[in-house]
Scaffold this motif. Structure first.
Motif, mmCIF file in Angstrom:
data_model
loop_
_atom_site.group_PDB
_atom_site.id
_atom_site.type_symbol
_atom_site.label_atom_id
_atom_site.label_comp_id
_atom_site.label_asym_id
_atom_site.label_seq_id
_atom_site.Cartn_x
_atom_site.Cartn_y
_atom_site.Cartn_z
ATOM 1 N N MET A 46 0.981 -1.287 -0.040
ATOM 2 C CA MET A 46 0.125 -0.081 0.002
ATOM 3 C C MET A 46 0.659 1.105 -0.517
ATOM 4 S SD MET A 46 -3.124 -0.675 0.088
ATOM 5 C CE MET A 46 -3.820 1.073 -0.053
ATOM 6 N N ILE A 47 1.701 1.256 0.020
ATOM 7 C CA ILE A 47 2.917 2.208 0.306
ATOM 8 C C ILE A 47 3.032 2.332 -1.246
ATOM 9 C CG2 ILE A 47 5.124 1.207 0.290
ATOM 10 C CD1 ILE A 47 4.733 4.492 2.203
ATOM 11 N N TYR A 48 2.683 4.204 -1.082
ATOM 12 C CA TYR A 48 3.235 5.041 -2.332
ATOM 13 C C TYR A 48 1.942 4.368 -3.478
ATOM 14 C CZ TYR A 48 8.124 5.238 -0.515
ATOM 15 O OH TYR A 48 8.916 5.397 -0.048
ATOM 16 N N ARG A 49 0.745 3.484 -2.908
ATOM 17 C CA ARG A 49 -0.620 3.661 -3.410
ATOM 18 C C ARG A 49 -1.516 4.043 -3.460
ATOM 19 N NH1 ARG A 49 1.758 0.692 -8.552
ATOM 20 N NH2 ARG A 49 3.801 0.390 -7.351
ATOM 21 N N ASN A 50 -2.299 4.379 -4.117
ATOM 22 C CA ASN A 50 -4.415 4.234 -3.439
ATOM 23 C C ASN A 50 -4.649 2.905 -4.124
ATOM 24 O OD1 ASN A 50 -3.218 7.557 -2.447
ATOM 25 N ND2 ASN A 50 -2.469 7.211 -4.891
ATOM 26 N N ILE A 51 -6.062 3.134 -3.340
ATOM 27 C CA ILE A 51 -7.106 1.884 -3.463
ATOM 28 C C ILE A 51 -8.155 2.620 -4.091
ATOM 29 C CG2 ILE A 51 -7.086 0.937 -1.955
ATOM 30 C CD1 ILE A 51 -6.618 -1.452 -3.041
ATOM 31 N N LEU A 52 -9.174 2.271 -5.075
ATOM 32 C CA LEU A 52 -10.094 2.352 -5.154
ATOM 33 C C LEU A 52 -11.168 1.349 -4.774
ATOM 34 C CD1 LEU A 52 -12.601 4.304 -5.517
ATOM 35 C CD2 LEU A 52 -12.839 3.808 -8.122
ATOM 36 N N GLN A 142 3.841 8.176 8.076
ATOM 37 C CA GLN A 142 2.685 7.603 6.658
ATOM 38 C C GLN A 142 1.469 8.139 7.405
ATOM 39 O OE1 GLN A 142 5.143 5.009 7.345
ATOM 40 N NE2 GLN A 142 6.280 6.430 5.970
ATOM 41 N N ILE A 143 0.615 8.774 6.724
ATOM 42 C CA ILE A 143 -1.202 9.021 7.164
ATOM 43 C C ILE A 143 -1.674 8.135 5.799
ATOM 44 C CG2 ILE A 143 -2.179 10.858 6.713
ATOM 45 C CD1 ILE A 143 -0.498 13.047 7.331
ATOM 46 N N LEU A 144 -2.490 7.388 6.617
ATOM 47 C CA LEU A 144 -4.263 6.690 5.374
ATOM 48 C C LEU A 144 -4.918 7.569 5.778
ATOM 49 C CD1 LEU A 144 -4.436 3.870 4.191
ATOM 50 C CD2 LEU A 144 -5.107 3.220 6.074
ATOM 51 N N VAL A 145 -5.403 8.047 4.167
ATOM 52 C CA VAL A 145 -6.654 9.041 4.327
ATOM 53 C C VAL A 145 -7.690 7.633 3.810
ATOM 54 C CG1 VAL A 145 -7.593 11.061 3.781
ATOM 55 C CG2 VAL A 145 -5.606 10.687 3.946
ATOM 56 N N GLY A 181 4.446 9.926 1.233
ATOM 57 C CA GLY A 181 3.614 8.998 2.591
ATOM 58 C C GLY A 181 1.590 9.153 2.820
ATOM 59 N N ILE A 182 1.314 9.590 2.022
ATOM 60 C CA ILE A 182 0.035 9.875 2.128
ATOM 61 C C ILE A 182 -1.336 9.301 1.287
ATOM 62 C CG2 ILE A 182 -1.932 10.898 2.263
ATOM 63 C CD1 ILE A 182 -0.075 13.982 2.878
ATOM 64 N N ILE A 183 -1.217 8.313 1.847
ATOM 65 C CA ILE A 183 -2.056 6.248 1.232
ATOM 66 C C ILE A 183 -3.592 6.961 1.587
ATOM 67 C CG2 ILE A 183 -2.040 4.335 0.635
ATOM 68 C CD1 ILE A 183 0.538 4.359 2.878
ATOM 69 N N VAL A 184 -3.940 6.952 0.028
ATOM 70 C CA VAL A 184 -5.814 7.638 -0.390
ATOM 71 C C VAL A 184 -6.429 5.325 -0.070
ATOM 72 C CG1 VAL A 184 -7.641 7.936 -1.198
ATOM 73 C CG2 VAL A 184 -6.106 9.374 0.219
ATOM 74 N N LEU A 203 -7.301 8.375 -10.814
ATOM 75 C CA LEU A 203 -6.127 8.385 -10.334
ATOM 76 C C LEU A 203 -5.540 7.620 -9.522
ATOM 77 C CD1 LEU A 203 -5.849 11.932 -9.629
ATOM 78 C CD2 LEU A 203 -5.055 10.972 -11.159
ATOM 79 N N PHE A 204 -6.356 6.575 -9.261
ATOM 80 C CA PHE A 204 -6.718 5.188 -8.354
ATOM 81 C C PHE A 204 -5.778 4.360 -9.269
ATOM 82 C CE2 PHE A 204 -9.827 7.331 -6.317
ATOM 83 C CZ PHE A 204 -9.158 7.871 -4.786
ATOM 84 N N ALA A 205 -4.761 4.012 -8.891
ATOM 85 C CA ALA A 205 -3.593 2.990 -9.370
ATOM 86 C C ALA A 205 -4.365 1.534 -8.888
ATOM 87 C CB ALA A 205 -2.460 2.877 -8.841
#
Ligand code: ATP
Ligand code: MG
Lengths: 295, 310
Positions: A46-52, A142-145, A181-184, A203-205
């Protein structure tokens, strides 16, 4: 597991009970997501990534989001910033997180502003240090949003301007937050363009499509054309909660069954996370100043 | 279609029912190819053989021997190419043929070496024990499905996947059982691409032909576009719940001093307790001033639209 060696640590002012220890997880470790159709475990970095996460009601989106939040909660250096229009889906983590936003779009927007400021400050800091991205054991964590039911904030609550503002802020965080490090992680039922702007959705990889009612809905989550190639989460059994197609590292959807945390498990993990965070002083409830990370 | 030809005893005619019907142009192309192969082989081998033979024999004798050798080898190649459509069928059914032979010979050998009751007992054991033990039976069945699926796929390729002008079909490589069904690797021949398999409705047709629930086709190699993987799904392998390992990270002896959020009185939890109020325009509602973006304070209410929230 490493209770023994931390018992000698003099730094922790543990009163009478055992000294809290971190779970030893890091957000740089991939998150255990479940198993694939070949019985192999699926890990999701999940680091450097975003998930939908998408899928029809009851398809297991919130459970998957809880798994991701649970992993992050056990990582000592990850702050949690939870937005949940439905309150109960992520509500069990309320004590362990730094910000919990219920069905209050203004609070959500204020929170996203804070995150955005942190992000800008971090980039300024990195630039001053002539670096391009953060690494493990960096100066700041890091911050998980995590946002469940984005639709509530981006299409239901407030007026159109507020919704647009929310979407714009979230898009900015998804677009730029990666390297600091801000992960959504965001979940919604059907991320069509009337719910989330496509510019945000694309934008969500990484995508997870739980069961969808139609091939088109599945394509909306996974990306256009996958249903025609045989990857449609419409074929998932409606009673098989938590199964769906995941697009991650391979770039090709893989049928995955998500791991499940029961409410008891979540409460246990959340209590432990709260406890360790309180003891190590990581937890700053709502009155933290955003400029703190700029140092 | 059936084509009779006096020049060849087999090849493009179908003798038994299982031979794929060979179209006339394809048969002609096979014959032409065989003739070309005959001449090329005869010439090349003949020349080489003559060169080598004339080292040992008189040059004229050597040349004659070389020509004879070349012609013989050319004829062999010719026969192979002409017979290829039939040989191919043998090749496709090789596992079944070998299995059948093994069963027949095994049975005969067994009958000759043991009394009847013993051989019947042995057969009953050999068949019955795997059939009775679940995992073994499923294993055997999944391998049997692999054999079946390769035939079904071949049928599909011949029937409705576009082929190239020579009519050469994709090569069906290994098949392997997976928890969900089977996975087959296929090597595409020139003239085909993954897109042909993915074309509208092709995978659904494949699924029908393979008696499966779903078929997915994808590249199997980052290096070769021709190597393709066909995943055939017949079962739902993901039915049971996967328990998350996260609670294992929590020590068993954490004190239960977990903070609880303040309790909330159970008020307003049912319809009669919530009064019917006139809807106010959202602009009237007092709201906290947002820093940095004063423009959002100008309200343009669009109201609540439940259809967006679905
Ligand atoms: N991975 C899983 N394994 C087993 N059961 C699951 C799994 N995920 C979800 N479930 C079951 O499905 C139910 C619904 O899941 P969940 O609340 O996550 O759905 P959802 O997609 O968030 O629905 P909604 O859109 O209404 O919020 C859960 O209560 C749980 O019983
Ligand atoms: Mg949910």
């Amino acid at each position: 597991m490493d209770l023994t060696d931390t018992l000698e640590l003099p730094t922790n002012p543990g009163p009478s009970d055992t000294v809290p220890v971190g779970a030893g997880l890091s957000i740089f470790d991939p998150v255990f997501l479940g198993i694939d159709e070949f019985g192999q475990p699926v890990y999701l970095p999940m680091i450097y990534r975003n998930i939908l996460i998408g899928g029809e009601p009851g398809s297991g989106k919130s459970s998957l989001l809880n798994t991701i939040v649970g992993h992050a909660a056990l990582c000592a250096d990850v702050r949690l910033c939870l937005l949940d229009g439905k309150q109960v889906e992520l509500g069990l983590w309320e004590d362990a997180c730094d910000v919990f936003v219920g069905p209050d779009i203004h609070h959500a927007i204020r929170t996203l502003y804070r995150v955005q400021t942190v992000m800008d400050n971090r980039y300024t800091f990195l630039k001053a240090r002539r670096r391009r991205k953060i690494g493990p054991d960096d100066l700041f964590g890091q911050i998980l949003v995590a946002c469940d039911e984005i639709a509530y904030f981006s299409a239901t609550a407030g007026d159109e301007k507020t919704q647009k503002l929310f979407a714009a802020l979230l898009r900015d965080i998804v677009a730029r937050g990666r390297a600091v490090g801000i992960i959504v992680a965001a979940a919604t039922q059907r991320p069509s363009s009337d719910i989330i702007p496509t510019s945000l959705r694309d934008l969500f990889a990484w995508r997870f499509a739980g069961r969808c009612t139609t091939d088109v809905s599945s394509d909306i989550v996974l990306g256009h054309g996958w249903a025609a190639r045989g990857f449609s989460s419409n074929t998932v059994d409606p009673n098989n909660h938590g199964a769906g197609y995941l697009i991650a590292e391979g770039g090709i959807p893989a049928l995955v069954k998500a791991a499940y945390l029961t409410d008891t498990d979540i409460i246990r993990v959340a209590d432990y996370a709260t406890w360790t965070r309180r003891h190590t002083g990581t937890l700053t409830t709502d009155n933290a100043s955003p400029a703190r990370a700029a140092a | 279609m059936r084509k009779s030809s006096s020049r060849s005893p087999f090849g493009w005619s179908n003798h038994n029912g299982t031979v794929t019907v060979i179209e006339a142009p394809i048969a002609r192309s096979y014959r032409r190819r065989a003739v070309i192969a005959f001449w090329v082989t005869s010439a090349v081998v003949g020349l080489l053989a003559a060169t080598v033979a004339s080292h040992y024999l008189h040059p004229i004798l050597g040349a004659l021997a070389g020509v004879a050798f070349g012609v013989v080898l050319g004829a062999v190649v010719f026969a192979l190419i002409v017979a290829w459509p039939v040989l191919r069928v043998f090749w496709h059914w090789l596992p079944e043929i070998l299995l059948g032979l093994a069963v027949v010979y095994g049975w005969v050998a067994l009958m000759q070496s043991t009394p009847l009751w013993l051989s019947l007992l042995i057969v009953a054991l050999v068949v019955g024990v795997p059939a009775a033990i679940g995992p073994v039976r499923r294993r055997v069945m999944s391998w049997a499905w692999c054999l079946i699926v390769r035939h079904r796929l071949r049928l599909c390729f011949a029937a409705f996947i576009a082929t190239n002008r020579h009519g050469s079909l994709p090569l069906i490589l290994l098949a392997r059982p997976t928890p969900a069904g089977e996975r087959v690797w296929v090597w595409l021949r020139p003239g085909l691409s993954l897109r042909d398999l993915e074309a509208d409705g092709q995978v659904q047709k494949l699924a029908v032909a393979c008696w499966a629930n779903e078929v997915r086709v994808m590249r199997a190699s980052r290096k070769y576009a021709a190597l393709v993987r066909v995943d055939i799904t017949r079962r739902e392998p993901l039915a049971h719940t996967i328990v998350s390992p996260l609670p294992d990270y929590v020590p068993a002896d954490i004190p239960s001093n977990a903070p609880t959020s303040p309790g909330m009185p159970p008020v307003g939890l049912d319809l009669p307790e919530v009064p019917d109020q006139p809807v106010t325009v959202p602009a009237d509602a007092p709201r906290p001033r947002k820093p940095r973006n004063p423009t959002t304070d100008t309200a343009s209410p669009s109201g609540f639209d439940p259809s967006d929230y679905a």
